[in-house]
Scaffold this active site. Structure first.
Site, PDB file in Angstrom:
ATOM      1  N   ARG A  69      45.401  48.321  38.854  1.00  0.00           N
ATOM      2  CA  ARG A  69      45.594  46.777  38.838  1.00  0.00           C
ATOM      3  C   ARG A  69      44.392  46.460  39.489  1.00  0.00           C
ATOM      4  O   ARG A  69      44.109  45.243  39.426  1.00  0.00           O
ATOM      5  CB  ARG A  69      46.804  46.625  39.661  1.00  0.00           C
ATOM      6  CG  ARG A  69      47.257  45.070  39.927  1.00  0.00           C
ATOM      7  CD  ARG A  69      48.636  44.929  40.744  1.00  0.00           C
ATOM      8  NE  ARG A  69      48.920  43.533  40.582  1.00  0.00           N
ATOM      9  CZ  ARG A  69      48.963  42.693  41.407  1.00  0.00           C
ATOM     10  NH1 ARG A  69      48.789  43.222  42.951  1.00  0.00           N
ATOM     11  NH2 ARG A  69      49.671  41.542  41.522  1.00  0.00           N
TER      12      ARG A  69
ATOM     13  N   ILE B  57      47.907  36.528  38.872  1.00  0.00           N
ATOM     14  CA  ILE B  57      48.320  37.685  38.047  1.00  0.00           C
ATOM     15  C   ILE B  57      49.716  38.013  39.085  1.00  0.00           C
ATOM     16  O   ILE B  57      49.837  37.786  40.218  1.00  0.00           O
ATOM     17  CB  ILE B  57      47.395  38.941  38.465  1.00  0.00           C
ATOM     18  CG1 ILE B  57      48.002  40.322  37.916  1.00  0.00           C
ATOM     19  CG2 ILE B  57      46.988  38.907  40.287  1.00  0.00           C
ATOM     20  CD1 ILE B  57      46.863  41.426  38.046  1.00  0.00           C
ATOM     21  N   SER B  58      50.913  38.088  38.188  1.00  0.00           N
ATOM     22  CA  SER B  58      52.100  38.432  38.714  1.00  0.00           C
ATOM     23  C   SER B  58      52.149  39.520  39.842  1.00  0.00           C
ATOM     24  O   SER B  58      51.511  40.424  39.769  1.00  0.00           O
ATOM     25  CB  SER B  58      53.167  38.490  37.718  1.00  0.00           C
ATOM     26  OG  SER B  58      53.117  37.289  36.745  1.00  0.00           O
ATOM     27  N   ALA B  59      53.198  39.186  40.545  1.00  0.00           N
ATOM     28  CA  ALA B  59      53.442  40.359  41.594  1.00  0.00           C
ATOM     29  C   ALA B  59      53.952  41.547  40.954  1.00  0.00           C
ATOM     30  O   ALA B  59      54.671  41.480  39.917  1.00  0.00           O
ATOM     31  CB  ALA B  59      54.466  39.851  42.674  1.00  0.00           C
TER      32      ALA B  59
END
Length: 227
Positions: free
Chosen positions: A37, A63-65
């Site tokens: 990530r 950016i999503s969790a």
């Protein structure tokens, strides 16, 4: 400043997501252990790559969790060989996780991920990130209006939206193949949203179910929010 052991941080995050009940599918667990990530966030946010929270990536997008990526991947019931459409490439991270599941290395009939992004700069950012992490052969990044889908590659086995829609765009339902699954946040652009799961039966009929409350950035495009 000491060097961060990103692999160790990634392992700790995945362990925590399992303990908290967000992760249970072994395929998704293994994918999230593999995808770095830290290579999909802006340089100044690398130290926060394994915080379980969304992070800004510019142009009003995030950016999503990680827990949301895990949940959506599990809800999609992904399997090797699936052709997947992602609406909202963002930084490319979610597409890479999906690619690890549907197109792992050294399988005979790998699937493929098509991800479409309305912000050209982010489409370029996602493509660059996928290239440097060697996912670009398994993921195709397209700049365009994701609410229209990508009809030339339809039908898709699975479709996901990474931004909140007023309702699920009709072209995406049309491009979902029989037996396919679509997952999307639906609701007001800055308020209450629900993560919906749509399943298209073999006869073409659709079934909807509401999964949980979520908070996503607004979907842009013809069938998105006019903001």
């Amino acid at each position: 400043m000491s060097k961060i052991d990103f692999k160790a941080e990634r392992e700790k995050l995945v362990k925590r997501l399992i303990e908290e009940g967000f992760l249970s599918d072994e395929k998704v667990i293994e994918a999230m252990k593999k995808v770095p990530r830290e290579e999909f966030v802006p340089e100044n946010l690398k130290s926060s790559a394994y915080a379980d929270s969304p992070l800004p990536i510019g142009y009003g997008q995030t950016i999503s969790a990680p827990h949301m990526v895990a949940m959506m991947c599990e809800c999609l019931e992904l399997k090797v060989g699936d052709k997947v459409l992602e609406v909202g490439a963002g930084s490319g991270y979610h597409a890479a996780v999906i690619a690890e599941i549907v197109a792992p290395e050294n399988v005979e009939n790998p699937g493929h991920v098509y991800t479409i992004e309305i912000v050209k700069e982010l489409a370029d950012f996602a493509r660059k990130n996928l290239e440097k992490t060697s996912y670009i052969k398994r993921v195709t990044v397209i700049h365009g209006d994701g609410t229209l889908g990508i009809p030339e590659h339809a039908p898709y086995d699975k479709i996901l939206l990474t931004a909140a829609a007023p309702k699920i765009p009709p072209p995406l339902i049309e491009q979902l193949g029989p037996g396919g699954i679509l997952v999307a946040p639906v609701g007001e652009p800055h308020f209450y949203q629900v993560l919906q799961k749509l399943r298209k039966n073999r006869d073409g009929k659709t079934e909807f179910s509401d999964l949980c409350s979520v908070a996503f950035v607004p979907l842009r495009g013809k069938y998105g929010w006019k903001i």
